[in-house]
Write a protein that holds these residues in place. Structure first.
Motif, short mmCIF file in Angstrom:
data_model
loop_
_atom_site.label_atom_id
_atom_site.label_comp_id
_atom_site.label_asym_id
_atom_site.label_seq_id
_atom_site.Cartn_x
_atom_site.Cartn_y
_atom_site.Cartn_z
N MET A 173 15.51 26.79 8.92
CA MET A 173 15.03 27.69 9.97
C MET A 173 13.85 27.08 10.72
SD MET A 173 16.86 30.39 10.06
CE MET A 173 15.93 31.78 10.67
N ALA A 204 11.15 24.01 12.14
CA ALA A 204 11.38 22.84 12.97
C ALA A 204 11.77 21.67 12.08
CB ALA A 204 10.12 22.51 13.74
N ALA A 205 12.42 20.72 12.71
CA ALA A 205 12.82 19.55 11.96
C ALA A 205 11.59 18.79 11.50
CB ALA A 205 13.69 18.66 12.83
N LYS A 224 8.81 16.10 10.96
CA LYS A 224 8.31 15.10 11.90
C LYS A 224 8.82 13.72 11.51
CE LYS A 224 4.30 15.36 14.63
NZ LYS A 224 2.93 15.64 14.80
N ARG A 225 8.88 12.88 12.50
CA ARG A 225 9.40 11.54 12.23
C ARG A 225 8.54 10.82 11.22
NH1 ARG A 225 12.72 8.24 14.33
NH2 ARG A 225 11.22 6.58 14.02
N VAL A 268 38.79 2.44 40.88
CA VAL A 268 38.68 3.51 39.90
C VAL A 268 39.40 4.78 40.37
CG1 VAL A 268 37.16 4.43 38.12
CG2 VAL A 268 36.39 2.55 39.51
#
Lengths: 476, 125
Positions: free
Chosen positions: A53, A55-56, A58-59, A335
């Motif tokens: 749920m 936030a992801a 942090k890097r 194209v």
């Protein structure tokens, strides 16, 4: 100080002393500390316990991934088919069934009786050499029921006899007149036997020593699965399909080996490689297979040879017509989608189907529509309607809705076509084929009037594919 | 192995897929390039003729792809930051740039919004 604060401070006194022993706080209120009565942590905790749920992370943060490296994932240890195996299985054509009985008294189609109208309603076997030729041109399809019977045999239906008449007409030109090129589009419901009718036409062509050329699937020509290249010096640009053409040449050789080997080259084709002196058409086509880049010039040269006076008639077939009635999946250098008619092989076929180019030695051009795998082609549908109305001598021909979009080139090509409608079988024909089923041991029932009528009605008034399904494939 | 624009590709790789490994070439651009040299969509790198491979390499070297394109994108972002714009700041912080809420679901922003956007090197297949 309010009484509640007083109380909290008092309760924290012992904690303060433990955490900040070095310097005494100037003010008791200056440093805010966690309350030991605080319930906020508990209240803000995720009440439902749902994951993902927030936030992801942090890097750079390390996360615990329990799924990764789990020991109990079971590896699939079964052997995977090697590349190409699945397709080979799918396209496999089985033409015999050792468990089926030999049908006594099954006559083969032969050169003399191939075009005989008295064959109508009979089941006729296909001889070995015919089967080989048909297999070479890929006239058999995996969806057809050849694998159910001892050896390939076909029912000579009313429509088959019509095709036989066309062959006869093309062969025998009246004195002093040019030989005829006949063109037909085969239409009909799904599983009504359009592809089988083409196969029968090709078989008769092989028997009557015609040159048989068949494009087994319209879709393969336009779905951009084979190489293509612009044809140098063509205006507007045409596109060749080198590998497809080379493959087509090899099919032509396999199906017509004897005829091609017996004809010597008498034109002088300009090809990018030297041609041995006195070579025959088979050698010419072989060169096209060896050098796929030159396969189109070779095909054109072969065609030119075959249309010289005194050469055998030509049978030209295509299955899946609606695929080539529009734009292909190939892209031009700008194209834009290339129209199927700009592909040389399709162009070649359509020129003959539309009657723009005639076959000087006579011949038959057959194109089958398909109902199970076909893109909508309003031009084709409409042209078929018009042709049917014309053939029925209807007083008012259908009018094209001028506001609807249409492929103009397809419309133009199909302007004066003739159709051959493949309908349901008659009851006599149904009886004949069911007796063949019973004689093969694939249908264990007494074939009598009532039984035939039942199956004939179940099959939607004698649709042959449905009839086969209802009587042979379906086991109750 | 076939050498296209300085990179080796295994023979059985689709040409389309090989082209799309380059930064700055997506489905549309690869389709255009392949149409230009009449390469059909399912062609494998191994079946290309030598001339076609050279054509492809020449075409790719004329395009702004890989590090040139990365540099351009990064310069654009750096310019925003140097001017002190909000967008520049958001890039620097790795947060959404265009007014999205940040309560949750900003994974993409965290992944992409940086000053050094696009990374530094080629991603291996």
């Amino acid at each position: 100080m309010a009484s509640s604060t007083c109380l909290r401070r008092f309760s924290q006194l012992s904690l303060d002393r433990a955490t900040q022993p070095a310097f005494a706080p100037r003010s008791l209120l200056a440093a805010t500390q966690a309350s030991c009565f605080s319930t906020s942590a508990a209240r803000h905790a995720n009440p439902t316990g749902k994951k993902g749920m927030g936030a992801a992370p942090k890097r750079g943060t390390k996360t615990l991934n329990v799924k990764k490296g789990r020991k109990d994932t079971v590896k699939d240890l079964s052997k995977k088919p090697s590349p190409g195996d699945r397709k080979a299985m799918r396209k496999r054509i089985v033409l015999s069934n050792n468990n089926a009985l030999e049908v006594p008294g099954l006559k083969d189609l032969e050169k003399d009786n191939a075009l005989d109208p008295s064959n109508e309603g009979k089941v006729m076997g296909l001889a070995e050499n015919v089967v080989d030729a048909l297999r070479a041109v890929e006239a058999f399809k995996p969806s057809q029921g050849w694998s159910l019977f001892r050896r390939p045999a076909t029912l000579m239906r009313k429509e088959t006899i019509q095709v036989a008449q066309l062959l006869k007409e093309a062969e025998e030109a009246p004195e002093g007149q040019a030989k005829k090129t006949l063109r037909r589009i085969l239409t009909g419901q799904r599983m009504s036997g359009k592809s089988t009718l083409i196969l029968q036409g090709l078989a008769m062509g092989v028997l009557r020593d015609w040159v048989v050329i068949h494009l087994p699937e319209g879709q393969d020509l336009v779905n951009a699965h084979t190489e293509y290249a612009p044809l140098p010096g063509s205006q507007p640009t045409q596109y060749t399909q080198d590998l497809y053409t080379a493959n087509l040449l090899s099919q032509i050789i396999k199906a017509n080996e004897k005829i091609l080997a017996s004809i010597n080259i008498n034109t002088n084709p300009s090809l990018p490689f030297p041609l041995p002196a006195n070579s025959n058409l088979k050698q010419l086509a072989d060169l096209g297979i060896i050098n796929p880049e030159a396969s189109w010039p070779v095909f054109a040269a072969l065609w030119k040879e075959l249309t010289q006076p005194g050469r055998p008639p030509i049978m030209l077939g295509l299955d899946g017509l609606s695929h080539v009635m529009g734009e292909s999946q190939y892209m031009s250098a700008e194209v834009k989608r290339i129209h199927a008619f700009d592909l040389t092989i399709v162009r070649h076929f359509i020129d003959h189907l539309s009657g723009k180019v005639a076959l000087p030695n006579g011949g038959l051009v057959l194109a089958a529509t398909t109902k199970s795998n076909s893109p909508t082609s309003p031009a084709l549908d409409f042209s078929i309607q018009v042709a049917e109305a014309r053939q029925n001598k209807a007083s008012d021909l259908p009018q094209w809705n001028p506001y609807a979009n249409v492929d103009q080139r397809a419309m133009e090509a199909l302007k004066d076509i003739e159709v051959l409608k493949v309908g349901g079988m008659s009851k006599e024909e149904a009886r004949s084929i069911m007796e063949y089923y019973a004689a093969s041991g694939m249908l264990r029932a007494k074939v009598d009037e009532g039984f035939v009528t039942e199956k004939w009605s179940l099959a939607g008034m004698g649709n042959i594919g449905e009839l086969e399904r209802a009587s042979v494939r379906l086991r109750v | 192995m076939v050498f296209v624009f300085g990179v080796n590709f295994p023979e059985q790789t689709l040409v389309k897929r090989a082209l799309e490994t380059f930064y700055g070439i997506g489905p549309k651009a690869s389709q255009g390039i392949m149409a230009r040299f009449h390469i059909f969509p399912w062609a494998k790198v191994g079946t290309l003729k030598n001339a076609q491979v050279l054509d492809l390499t020449a075409e790719l070297s004329d395009m702004k792809i890989e590090n040139d394109l990365r540099r351009e994108v990064q310069e654009n972002i750096r310019r925003l930051k140097d001017m002190g714009t909000y967008r520049g700041r958001r890039h620097a912080m790795g947060l959404p740039v265009r007014g999205q809420r940040t309560r949750n679901q900003i994974t993409t922003a965290r992944k992409l919004n940086r000053i050094e956007r696009g990374g530094t090197g080629r991603v291996q297949m």
